[in-house]
Design a protein around this motif. Structure first.
Motif, PDB file in Angstrom:
ATOM      1  N   ARG A  69     -11.110 -17.986 -23.952  1.00 15.04           N
ATOM      2  CA  ARG A  69      -9.813 -18.515 -24.412  1.00 15.04           C
ATOM      3  C   ARG A  69      -9.201 -19.412 -23.344  1.00 15.04           C
ATOM      4  O   ARG A  69      -9.291 -19.132 -22.154  1.00 15.04           O
ATOM      5  N   LYS A  70      -8.554 -20.471 -23.794  1.00  9.31           N
ATOM      6  CA  LYS A  70      -7.911 -21.393 -22.859  1.00  9.31           C
ATOM      7  C   LYS A  70      -6.760 -20.672 -22.152  1.00  9.31           C
ATOM      8  O   LYS A  70      -5.864 -20.119 -22.786  1.00  9.31           O
ATOM      9  N   PRO A  71      -6.761 -20.668 -20.815  1.00  7.03           N
ATOM     10  CA  PRO A  71      -5.702 -19.954 -20.083  1.00  7.03           C
ATOM     11  C   PRO A  71      -4.379 -20.708 -20.121  1.00  7.03           C
ATOM     12  O   PRO A  71      -4.332 -21.910 -20.409  1.00  7.03           O
ATOM     13  N   ARG A  72      -3.305 -19.989 -19.822  1.00  6.84           N
ATOM     14  CA  ARG A  72      -1.985 -20.617 -19.744  1.00  6.84           C
ATOM     15  C   ARG A  72      -1.923 -21.554 -18.543  1.00  6.84           C
ATOM     16  O   ARG A  72      -2.665 -21.411 -17.568  1.00  6.84           O
ATOM     17  N   ASP A  73      -0.987 -22.507 -18.586  1.00  4.33           N
ATOM     18  CA  ASP A  73      -0.866 -23.495 -17.506  1.00  4.33           C
ATOM     19  C   ASP A  73      -0.498 -22.855 -16.174  1.00  4.33           C
ATOM     20  O   ASP A  73      -0.849 -23.374 -15.106  1.00  4.33           O
ATOM     21  N   ASN A  74       0.242 -21.760 -16.217  1.00  3.96           N
ATOM     22  CA  ASN A  74       0.685 -21.123 -14.967  1.00  3.96           C
ATOM     23  C   ASN A  74      -0.196 -19.940 -14.559  1.00  3.96           C
ATOM     24  O   ASN A  74       0.231 -19.079 -13.793  1.00  3.96           O
TER      25      ASN A  74
END
Length: 424
Positions: A69-74
């Motif tokens: 899954r694509k991780p969050r920006d932070n």
């Protein structure tokens, strides 16, 4: 004096990668770290990469290839370990043994967190104490980017220090387990302070040497004529702005001027050096005071945790006593149950089809009801399941006894002297 293994971990996000890369790979001439000796930077090396790498590019590539899954920006994308040992210990090791220490540390991290997650292992030999920056991407076994899952809680880091120290000692290094990060900082600052005091001693030696030279210059100046005894003649018509001096007088004035200028220059340089070192000492004293306060607080927390641990141990021992008691009671109950069931089966096989069968059923039912007394030895809330079983057995055999008595009443009356003497 105790000599410690040192390992600590710090989490970073994408915005931090470029700065970490510049520091680890020494990319930038104007570093704010004054402890770096640029003449020794050529001795630095990376145990994972032969050439410099772009941290951001490698991290993004790892995440794109392995994370579902694509991780969050932070999100935390990098966890970096700082690995070393007490300065006194590292300084006594040969360069080969220092490298073996760092190679051993790398092997431990690879085994613990996965070789595929290790991005770099940069060893810095150009600072006061040799150390290694080792970076990993926090990707879990089920392909999630989650530093929180891998390093979950303070206890994990405490165990990390313990495991690391045991591993390096198994490989031949003799070190005590590292203490808290604050304690390590105290050790580092103590080392730096000692180096600063050593530099101050060297500076004082330089001052003594300069003073010796200046005294020699002053002695030479004392041998020259006083200025009022120097004969000066006005220049000629064509040189009205000049004066004439004897060669010896000119040399005397020149010597005095050199002595004066030398005194000014040396005095200014020494004042600047002294101020610089005094300010550094004050800064380290302030840091040591702050770290001492933090260390005191940590000691208090440590004592509180010890008390909690002792209380937990006592409670656990009490629980173990109750558990052993319950196990004994349950085993006794099982033994009695098996005994009655075995007797009932034997008697049933012996008397099947006879009038005695009904008496045996009734005896067995009453025996189970009597066995219920065993449960009175155990508190009610600790044998609910056993009591439920007993209640069910009692109800079942009550019904069976009633049925047998009704059947018996329907049969012709006859006397059996011993068949219906029930056990009471």
């Amino acid at each position: 004096m105790a000599q410690y293994s040192i390992i600590r971990m710090q989490k970073f996000k994408s915005a931090d990668l470029q700065g970490i890369q510049k520091h680890n790979q020494r990319q930038g001439k104007n570093s704010s770290n004054k402890d770096i000796d640029r003449d020794r930077t050529k001795l630095n090396y990376d145990l994972v990469n032969q050439e410099n790498i772009r941290y951001e590019k490698v991290v993004k590539s790892q995440i794109a290839e392995r994370v579902k899954r694509k991780p969050r920006d932070n999100s935390v994308v990098l966890c970096e370990f700082l690995i070393s040992a007490s300065p006194e210990y590292m300084q006594q090791l040969s360069p080969e043994e220092q490298k073996r220490y760092f190679q051993t540390s790398l092997e431990h991290i690879q085994e613990k967190y996965g070789q595929q997650n290790v991005l770099y292992a940069s060893v810095h030999m150009d600072e006061a104490n040799p150390h290694m920056h080792l970076g990993i991407t926090p990707i879990t076994d089920d392909n999630r980017l989650s530093a929180k899952d891998i390093f979950n809680g303070k206890q994990v880091m405490v165990q990390l220090q313990t495991d690391f120290n045991e591993y390096v000692n198994e490989k031949g290094f003799e070190l005590d387990r590292g203490e808290s990060s604050d304690r390590k900082n105290i050790e580092v600052h103590k080392f730096k302070k000692e180096k600063l005091e050593e530099n101050l001693v060297q500076l004082e030696a330089k001052v003594a040497e300069k003073e010796k030279n200046l005294r020699a210059l002053a002695t030479a100046a004392e041998r020259v004529k006083p200025l009022e005894e120097v004969k000066v003649e006005k220049g000629s018509l064509f040189g009205s702005k000049t004066v004439k001096l004897a060669v010896s007088d000119f040399e005397s004035i020149k010597t005095l001027a050199e002595a004066s200028e030398a005194l000014k220059t040396e005095n200014k340089a020494l004042n600047d050096e002294n101020i610089k070192h005094l300010l550094s000492l004050v800064e380290f004293e302030d840091k040591n005071i702050e770290l001492a306060k933090r260390n005191k607080k940590l000691q208090q927390e440590k004592e509180e945790l010890k008390k909690e641990l002792e209380s937990t141990r006592k409670y656990t021992k009490e629980l173990e006593k109750h558990r052993d008691y319950l196990v004994t009671v349950i085993e006794n109950i099982k033994g009695y149950s098996q005994k009655y069931i075995g007797v009932a089966k034997d008697k049933m096989q012996e008397y099947v089809g006879s009038a005695r069968a009904s008496a045996i059923f009734m005896n067995f039912g009453r025996a189970i009801i009597k066995s219920e007394k065993l449960y009175e030895l155990v508190p009610e809330d600790e044998h609910k399941g056993a009591r439920a079983f007993a209640e069910k057995a009692k109800a079942t055999w009550k019904e069976k006894e009633k049925e047998l008595l009704e059947k018996k009443a329907a049969q012709p009356k006859r006397r059996l002297k011993d068949d219906f003497e029930l056990e009471r």
